[in-house]
Every structure is written in structure tokens, then in C-alpha cells.
Design an enzyme around this catalytic site. Structure first.
Site, short mmCIF file in Angstrom:
data_model
loop_
_atom_site.label_atom_id
_atom_site.label_comp_id
_atom_site.label_asym_id
_atom_site.label_seq_id
_atom_site.Cartn_x
_atom_site.Cartn_y
_atom_site.Cartn_z
CG ASP A 58 -2.04 0.93 1.17
OD1 ASP A 58 -1.81 2.08 0.72
OD2 ASP A 58 -3.16 0.54 1.52
CB SER A 124 -7.86 12.67 -15.04
OG SER A 124 -9.16 12.76 -15.55
CB ALA A 125 -9.40 14.87 -19.78
CE1 TYR A 148 -9.39 10.06 -9.96
CE2 TYR A 148 -10.69 11.28 -11.58
CZ TYR A 148 -9.65 10.42 -11.28
OH TYR A 148 -8.84 9.94 -12.29
CE LYS A 152 -5.86 10.77 -10.87
NZ LYS A 152 -4.76 9.83 -10.72
CG PHE A 177 -8.78 13.27 -23.29
CD1 PHE A 177 -7.46 13.64 -23.02
CD2 PHE A 177 -9.72 14.27 -23.41
CE1 PHE A 177 -7.08 14.98 -22.89
CE2 PHE A 177 -9.36 15.62 -23.30
CZ PHE A 177 -8.04 15.96 -23.04
NE ARG A 230 -17.26 12.92 -21.13
CZ ARG A 230 -18.27 13.81 -21.16
NH1 ARG A 230 -18.56 14.44 -22.29
NH2 ARG A 230 -18.98 14.06 -20.08
P1 NAD Z 1 -7.90 1.02 -11.42
O1 NAD Z 1 -8.71 1.27 -10.22
O2 NAD Z 1 -8.25 -0.12 -12.29
O3 NAD Z 1 -6.35 0.89 -11.04
C1 NAD Z 1 -5.79 1.61 -9.95
C2 NAD Z 1 -5.06 0.56 -9.09
O4 NAD Z 1 -4.45 1.23 -7.97
C3 NAD Z 1 -6.01 -0.49 -8.52
O5 NAD Z 1 -5.53 -1.77 -8.88
C4 NAD Z 1 -5.97 -0.28 -7.01
O6 NAD Z 1 -6.10 -1.49 -6.31
C5 NAD Z 1 -4.61 0.38 -6.83
N1 NAD Z 1 -4.48 1.25 -5.65
C6 NAD Z 1 -5.31 2.23 -5.24
N2 NAD Z 1 -4.83 2.80 -4.12
C7 NAD Z 1 -3.67 2.18 -3.81
C8 NAD Z 1 -2.71 2.32 -2.77
N3 NAD Z 1 -2.87 3.22 -1.79
N4 NAD Z 1 -1.64 1.52 -2.78
C9 NAD Z 1 -1.46 0.58 -3.75
N5 NAD Z 1 -2.34 0.40 -4.75
C10 NAD Z 1 -3.44 1.19 -4.78
O7 NAD Z 1 -7.89 2.38 -12.28
P2 NAD Z 1 -7.34 2.64 -13.74
O8 NAD Z 1 -8.51 2.93 -14.61
O9 NAD Z 1 -6.38 1.63 -14.12
O10 NAD Z 1 -6.60 4.04 -13.51
C11 NAD Z 1 -5.22 4.14 -13.27
C12 NAD Z 1 -4.87 5.58 -12.99
O11 NAD Z 1 -5.28 6.38 -14.10
C13 NAD Z 1 -5.57 6.16 -11.77
O12 NAD Z 1 -4.66 7.01 -11.10
C14 NAD Z 1 -6.72 6.95 -12.35
O13 NAD Z 1 -7.11 8.00 -11.51
C15 NAD Z 1 -6.10 7.45 -13.65
N6 NAD Z 1 -7.10 7.77 -14.69
C16 NAD Z 1 -7.99 6.80 -15.08
C17 NAD Z 1 -8.96 7.12 -16.03
C18 NAD Z 1 -9.97 6.09 -16.49
O14 NAD Z 1 -10.99 6.48 -17.08
N7 NAD Z 1 -9.77 4.80 -16.25
C19 NAD Z 1 -9.01 8.41 -16.61
C20 NAD Z 1 -8.08 9.35 -16.20
C21 NAD Z 1 -7.11 9.02 -15.23
N1 UFG Z 2 -22.86 7.99 -19.72
C1 UFG Z 2 -24.15 7.58 -19.91
N2 UFG Z 2 -24.60 6.50 -19.21
C2 UFG Z 2 -23.81 5.80 -18.35
C3 UFG Z 2 -22.47 6.22 -18.16
C4 UFG Z 2 -22.03 7.33 -18.85
O1 UFG Z 2 -24.90 8.19 -20.68
O2 UFG Z 2 -24.29 4.84 -17.73
C5 UFG Z 2 -22.34 9.14 -20.48
C6 UFG Z 2 -21.89 10.29 -19.63
O3 UFG Z 2 -22.98 11.14 -19.33
C7 UFG Z 2 -20.83 10.95 -20.52
C8 UFG Z 2 -20.23 9.76 -21.29
O4 UFG Z 2 -21.19 8.72 -21.19
O5 UFG Z 2 -21.44 11.81 -21.43
C9 UFG Z 2 -18.91 9.26 -20.72
O6 UFG Z 2 -19.10 9.00 -19.33
P1 UFG Z 2 -18.02 8.18 -18.48
O7 UFG Z 2 -18.55 8.06 -17.10
O8 UFG Z 2 -17.65 6.92 -19.19
O9 UFG Z 2 -16.73 9.11 -18.54
P2 UFG Z 2 -16.54 10.62 -18.07
O10 UFG Z 2 -16.12 11.39 -19.28
O11 UFG Z 2 -17.69 11.12 -17.32
O12 UFG Z 2 -15.36 10.48 -17.03
C10 UFG Z 2 -14.17 9.75 -17.33
C11 UFG Z 2 -13.60 9.17 -16.04
C12 UFG Z 2 -13.16 10.29 -15.13
C13 UFG Z 2 -12.20 11.17 -15.84
C14 UFG Z 2 -12.81 11.69 -17.12
C15 UFG Z 2 -11.84 12.51 -17.91
O13 UFG Z 2 -14.58 8.40 -15.37
O14 UFG Z 2 -12.51 9.75 -14.01
O15 UFG Z 2 -13.23 10.59 -17.94
O16 UFG Z 2 -10.70 11.75 -18.17
F1 UFG Z 2 -11.89 12.21 -15.04
#
Ligand code: NAD
Ligand code: UFG
Length: 337
Positions: A58, A124-125, A148, A152, A177, A230
């Protein structure tokens, strides 16, 4: 060259680990498995045919980090670990601030202590808030609307201060994105716990019959069909950008920020229709109220990453749909199948 991957059992970190191993890096992965499953690590080993050390550590435990840095000499760190659910962050902000911010500070402290100073960070975007124009450039003003996103932004600011404090730090902030898709093998992918918050995993769960229908959050946005737009990017393209970022860190100093997106915006209905066309599965949906906090349009200018990192996304929206579906159909219950 050994790279430490934090959060390497997660969606993006597991794909990055495959890409690193296939690019010839040695990798050590840590993850506390709070949002992932050990099975992901097994699958990465199986896919690549390469064994690597994994520790269920952790980031909040400085002792565990010290133990790790005493054992290995890392060249750089790819830092994916963090909590990422926007809705949950509003309910439990203490956990989000503590986990994401304290976790990152611990990581940087131990890196500093052991003379490891190259870091690639998952931003993140979301830090662009509601941009006044698109495409979004890295120079756009920053604002956030939920805890959240604020974690970031705070980490970005912290890493800027850290880089300014000492030129030995080399940092790349990657603003993702909307990552979707999965490894083309269908062995690793996105495995949300409970009801998916994000669009693509919701669509695949409707397609496989786990959920009745998709709720489309609003069709009265100022977009070509009224639904949100998006910049969906294939996770494999996204993680390739990290390898380029690592190469870039070899020959740079200071901190640099890059968008990782395709530069192309698609609407919610575009994604549903493309998914149906690729899979021949109808996705029942209903239009409901807008989701609070959502914005109308968000897509990147990927020009800077193209010019400086020599990276650009290659996979199409159809590829993303095909691979997301391939993962879902082969793993109906995710890693717990
Ligand atoms: P995810 O939740 O699948 O992966 C994150 C991992 O970090 C998980 O496996 C979790 O168990 C681990 N984790 C969390 N806290 C921890 C800690 N304190 N110590 C050790 N491990 C820990 O998420 P993801 O989609 O793979 O995202 C990875 C990164 O990218 C994250 O920082 C997320 O915020 C960022 N991000 C994701 C998205 C997206 O849409 N998936 C978009 C923008 C940014
Ligand atoms: N949407 C629906 N129905 C759903 C889920 C989503 O209509 O059940 C729509 C949302 O309103 C949005 C689009 O689909 O218009 C995308 O939504 P997501 O939840 O898949 O993604 P977001 O763009 O809202 O957010 C994601 C990540 C955030 C990150 C952001 C920018 O979840 O963590 O992209 O990178 F910050």
C-alpha cells in the site's frame, strides 16, 4: 532497466505492465488490490510469458515502500495507483485525499530518499473542468468540480513544486481522456466492482445480459445528436504513450504535460451504434436526466504528444468496441469468472 509500476493490477496498469515487459523492461509491480484482483497479475505473466515480482503493498505504508526501494534499484516509476470513482469521491473525500495525495507524497519521499527521480504520473482530462472550447490543449486553464479531480490537480501542483525544487526530478504528467478497450487477447481488461460508473463497461454488461438497459444521461446537450461527446482512446494506445514518455524522460529535465487522447470526439449514441454494428448486439437504452457534473464535449488536442513524444493513437472506435466486447464475453464476471 527496472521500472516500478504502482497500481499495476488495475485496468491501465496491467496493460502498461504488458507493454513494458514486451518492450524489454524489467518490472516490479505493487498494488494493494483495493480495486483489482491478483488474477490480473497472473494473466499478465501468462500473456507475456515473463515472471516478475509483485507485492501487495500500500502506498500509504512508508515502511513497505522503503523495503521495496532497499531491495530494487529502480530507473523510473510509473504511478497508476489511486482511487478513481468520481461519485464515491464526493461521498468519502477523506479516503480520496488521503489515498491519492498522501500515497503520492509517500512515493516521492521514498524515491527522493533512494535517488530515483523519474516519474510518469496518471493525471486526467478532468483537470480541465468544463473547457470553453475544444480541442483541449495542455495550456488551457484548469478547474475541477469534484474531490477526485481535485486530488489529481493537487498532485499535479505538488509535482510541479517538486520539479522546481531540484533539477534532478524528471516528471511527465499524462492527462488521459476516456480509456476503453482491452488487450486484444481478451485476457486482461476493465473489471469494475459493482455497477459500472463508466459508459463502456455499462454497455458491455447490457450486451451480455447482466443489466437490462443503458441509461443515457441527457440528450439535450449542444452536440451533433444531443448526447455527451468524449475522446475515447484504446487502452493499448494509451499505455504505448507511457513507453514514449519513459524514453522522453531519458533526455529531458523538469516537468512536462501531455494529453493522451485521439483528438476525435464521439457521442454516447455514436459509441452505442458502433458497438452494435461491431457485435451485432442491440443495446437497449433510455434517455434520462443529465448526470450532475457532466460536461457536453471533451476531446484532446494530441498535437503536443505527437510532436514531442512521437506518439499518436492508432486504434479506431470499432477496435475499442471489438476488444471491450472480446474481454467481456470471455470473462462474464471479470477476473472472478
Ligand atoms: P484502477 O482502479 O483499475 O487501477 C488503480 C489501481 O491502484 C487499482 O488496482 C488499485 O487497487 C490500486 N491502488 C489504489 N490505491 C492504492 C494504494 N494506496 N496503494 C497501492 N495500490 C493502490 O484504475 P485505472 O482505470 O487503471 O486508472 C489508473 C490511474 O489512471 C488512476 O490514477 C486513475 O485515476 C487514472 N485515470 C484513469 C482514467 C480512467 O478512465 N480509467 C481516466 C483518467 C485518469
Ligand atoms: N454515460 C451515460 N450513461 C452511463 C455512463 C455514462 O450516458 O451509464 C455518459 C456520460 O454522461 C458521458 C459519457 O457517457 O457523457 C462518458 O461517461 P463516463 O462516465 O464513461 O466518462 P466521463 O467522461 O464522465 O469520465 C471519465 C472518467 C473520469 C475522468 C474523465 C476525464 O470516469 O474519471 O473521464 O478523463 F476524469
Amino acid at each position: 532497466m527496472t521500472i516500478l509500476v504502482t497500481g499495476g493490477a488495475g485496468f491501465i496498469g496491467s496493460h502498461a505492465t504488458v507493454e513494458l515487459l514486451e518492450s524489454g523492461y524489467d518490472v516490479v509491480v505493487i498494488d494493494n488490490l483495493v480495486n483489482s484482483d491478483i488474477e490480473a497479475i497472473k494473466r499478465v505473466k501468462e500473456l507475456t510469458g515473463i515472471d516478475f515480482p509483485f507485492y501487495q503493498y500500500d502506498l500509504l505504508s512508508y515502511k513497505q515502500l522503503q523495503k521495496l526501494f532497499k531491495t530494487y534499484k529502480f530507473e523510473a516509476v510509473m504511478h497508476f495507483a489511486g482511487l478513481k470513482a468520481v461519485g464515491e469521491s464526493i461521498e468519502i473525500p477523506i479516503n480520496y485525499y488521503h489515498n491519492n495525495i498522501t500515497g503520492t507524497i509517500n512515493l516521492c519521499r521514498v524515491m527522493d530518499e533512494y535517488g530515483v527521480n523519474k516519474l510518469v504520473f496518471s493525471s486526467s482530462a478532468t483537470v480541465y473542468g468544463n473547457p470553453s472550447t475544444v480541442p483541449i490543449y495542455e495550456t488551457f486553464p484548469l478547474s475541477v468540480t469534484n474531490p477526485y479531480g481535485r486530488t489529481k490537480l493537487i498532485i499535479e501542483e505538488f509535482l510541479k513544486d517538486l520539479s522546481a525544487s531540484n533539477p534532478k526530478w524528471r516528471v511527465v504528467l499524462l492527462r488521459y481522456f476516456n480509456p476503453i478497450g482491452a488487450h486484444e487477447s481478451g485476457r486482461i481488461g476493465e473489471d469494475p466492482k459493482g455497477i459500472p460508473n463508466n459508459l463502456m463497461p455499462y454497455i458491455t454488461q447490457v450486451a451480455i445480459g447482466k443489466r437490462d438497459k443503458l441509461k443515457v444521461f441527457g440528450n439535450d446537450y449542444n452536440t451533433h445528436d444531443g448526447t455527451g461527446v468524449r475522446d475515447f482512446i484504446h487502452v493499448v494506445d494509451l499505455v504505448k504513450g507511457h513507453i514514449n514518455a519513459l524514453n522522453f524522460l531519458e533526455k529531458t529535465i523538469g516537468i512536462e504535460i501531455f494529453n493522451l487522447g485521439t483528438g476525435q470526439g464521439y457521442s454516447v449514441l455514436d459509441l452505442i451504434n458502433t458497438f452494435s454494428s461491431v457485435t451485432s448486439i442491440d443495446i437497449p437504452y433510455e434517455i434520462v436526466e443529465r448526470r450532475p457534473g457532466d460536461i457536453a464535449i471533451c476531446y484532446a488536442s494530441p498535437d503536443k504528444a505527437k510532436k514531442i513524444l512521437k506518439w499518436e493513437a492508432e486504434k479506431s472506435l470499432r477496435d475499442m468496441c471489438k476488444d471491450s466486447w472480446n474481454w467481456q464475453i470471455n470473462n462474464p464476471n471479470g477476473y472472478r469468472s
